[in-house]
Design an enzyme around this catalytic site. Structure first.
Site, mmCIF file in Angstrom:
data_model
loop_
_atom_site.group_PDB
_atom_site.id
_atom_site.type_symbol
_atom_site.label_atom_id
_atom_site.label_comp_id
_atom_site.label_asym_id
_atom_site.label_seq_id
_atom_site.Cartn_x
_atom_site.Cartn_y
_atom_site.Cartn_z
ATOM 1 N N PRO A 268 62.691 65.707 15.384
ATOM 2 C CA PRO A 268 63.310 65.449 13.847
ATOM 3 C C PRO A 268 62.647 64.456 13.196
ATOM 4 C CG PRO A 268 64.997 64.739 15.397
ATOM 5 C CD PRO A 268 64.145 65.394 16.259
ATOM 6 N N GLU A 269 62.254 64.549 12.056
ATOM 7 C CA GLU A 269 61.432 63.606 11.273
ATOM 8 C C GLU A 269 62.524 62.707 10.660
ATOM 9 O OE1 GLU A 269 57.980 64.788 9.203
ATOM 10 O OE2 GLU A 269 57.805 66.539 10.053
ATOM 11 N N LYS B 42 62.661 56.971 13.095
ATOM 12 C CA LYS B 42 63.346 57.864 14.028
ATOM 13 C C LYS B 42 64.431 57.209 15.035
ATOM 14 C CE LYS B 42 59.322 60.860 13.676
ATOM 15 N NZ LYS B 42 58.269 61.391 14.194
ATOM 16 N N ARG C 73 48.641 66.533 18.550
ATOM 17 C CA ARG C 73 49.646 67.562 17.561
ATOM 18 C C ARG C 73 48.707 68.070 16.719
ATOM 19 N NH1 ARG C 73 54.776 65.108 17.093
ATOM 20 N NH2 ARG C 73 55.073 66.834 15.914
#
Ligand SMILES: [Zn+2]
Length: 324
Positions: free
Chosen positions: A2-3, A52, A313
């Site tokens: 999750p961001e 986060k 990524r």
């Protein structure tokens, strides 16, 4: 993963649901048994997020002051596999101002629930509550390896698979936060610190925006989208990226991420750029300019959107709009 906006949304929901209440804490799986025992029966003082990381301060009932040495902080980082699952009676799952928590937060990222803005606890079908009359609810058996269960009068939250779940004192919290870059969603987030963090480093700016020590909270989608919106080539070295351009990134992220907190969605395409008809398989074009749109036409110039692996990524960008 999750961001950051998801974690801020979760913090707001936990604050609204439980702040000021005594909670039971347990570790059904056993791996956090000592930690859970330390905060069991204490009062949740609030909830906050930095990037986060979720921070939940606990203290014995009636304890003062709220920043005193008797406060114990729970720090949770979901990482790639962690998630929170909620269950409770109708008062717990009723719509809340923030619209969160979702039934499930984390793991495979966000679960869109529609744009009604109602309770994000409703709609994912996890757990057995959600409609039980207040007072008649009782917690279900934990499912899976639940590291931590927080239980209030009307509902519970089960944490599974986090990358981090630990207790800290105030100094410990400060040390964690010291390692993080500024967070565009926090009042104490400083734009000029972000700018300086990028300009001290030679790595590509596209990689630096994902570095939590440079900027806390942005993930892969915000990274790709804000670079597109600010027309910055993701391979430009941080120390060769102008101050004005980096300030523009920060100023772009604040409203984008705030929208994410309010709605639970990452939507970055300006309404005027959304195609009238979406091509088959390109639903992303209604939400994002470049993320997950490799091989598609750029919404602004028609050039084919590209993808590449950077720092493990996947990066997406338009080679024409982001030429420099
Ligand atoms: Zn373009």
């Amino acid at each position: 993963m999750p961001e950051g906006h998801t974690i801020h949304r979760l913090a707001s929901a936990l604050d609204e649901l439980w702040s000021g209440q005594r909670l039971r804490a347990s570790s059904p799986q056993g791996r956090f048994a000592n930690g859970a025992e330390s905060i069991d029966g204490q009062v949740l003082l609030g909830a906050s997020a930095h990037g986060k990381h979720l921070f939940l301060p606990f203290a014995p009932e009636g304890y003062m002051p709220l920043d005193g040495p008797g406060v114990t902080w729970l720090r949770v980082h979901l990482g790639l596999y962690g998630s929170w699952t909620f269950d409770g009676d109708a008062s717990f799952t009723a719509p809340h101002a923030i619209g969160a928590p979702r039934r499930r937060v984390g793991e495979r990222g966000e679960h869109p629930l529609g744009r009604s803005g109602g309770s994000a606890l409703v709609g994912l079908g996890v757990g057995t509550g959600g409609g039980t009359a207040p007072g008649k609810w009782s917690p279900s058996e934990p499912r899976g390896a639940v590291r931590l269960r927080l239980l209030g009068e009307h509902g519970c939250a089960d944490l599974t698979g986090p990358a981090a779940c630990e207790l800290l004192d105030a100094d410990g919290v400060a040390a964690v936060r010291h390692r993080l870059g500024p967070d565009p969603l926090r009042d104490d987030g400083e734009r000029e610190v972000f700018v300086a963090n990028v300009r001290r480093r030679r790595k590509p700016v596209g990689e630096l925006l994902m570095d939590q020590a440079v900027l806390a909270g942005a993930g892969n989608i915000y990274r790709a989208e804000t670079l597109f919106r600010c027309r910055i080539n993701p391979y430009r070295p941080g120390n060769a990226t102008g101050v004005g351009r980096l300030r523009a990134v920060w100023d772009d992220l604040v409203p984008l991420m705030t929208y994410g907190v309010e709605t639970g969605f990452i939507t970055t395409v300006d309404a005027a750029d959304v195609p009238d008809v979406l091509d088959e398989g390109d639903q992303e074009a209604a939400r994002w300019y470049v993320y997950h749109r490799d091989g598609r036409a750029c919404l602004r110039c028609g050039t084919t959107v590209r993808r590449a692996e950077v720092g493990g990524r996947t990066l997406f960008w338009c080679p024409r709009c982001q030429a420099r």
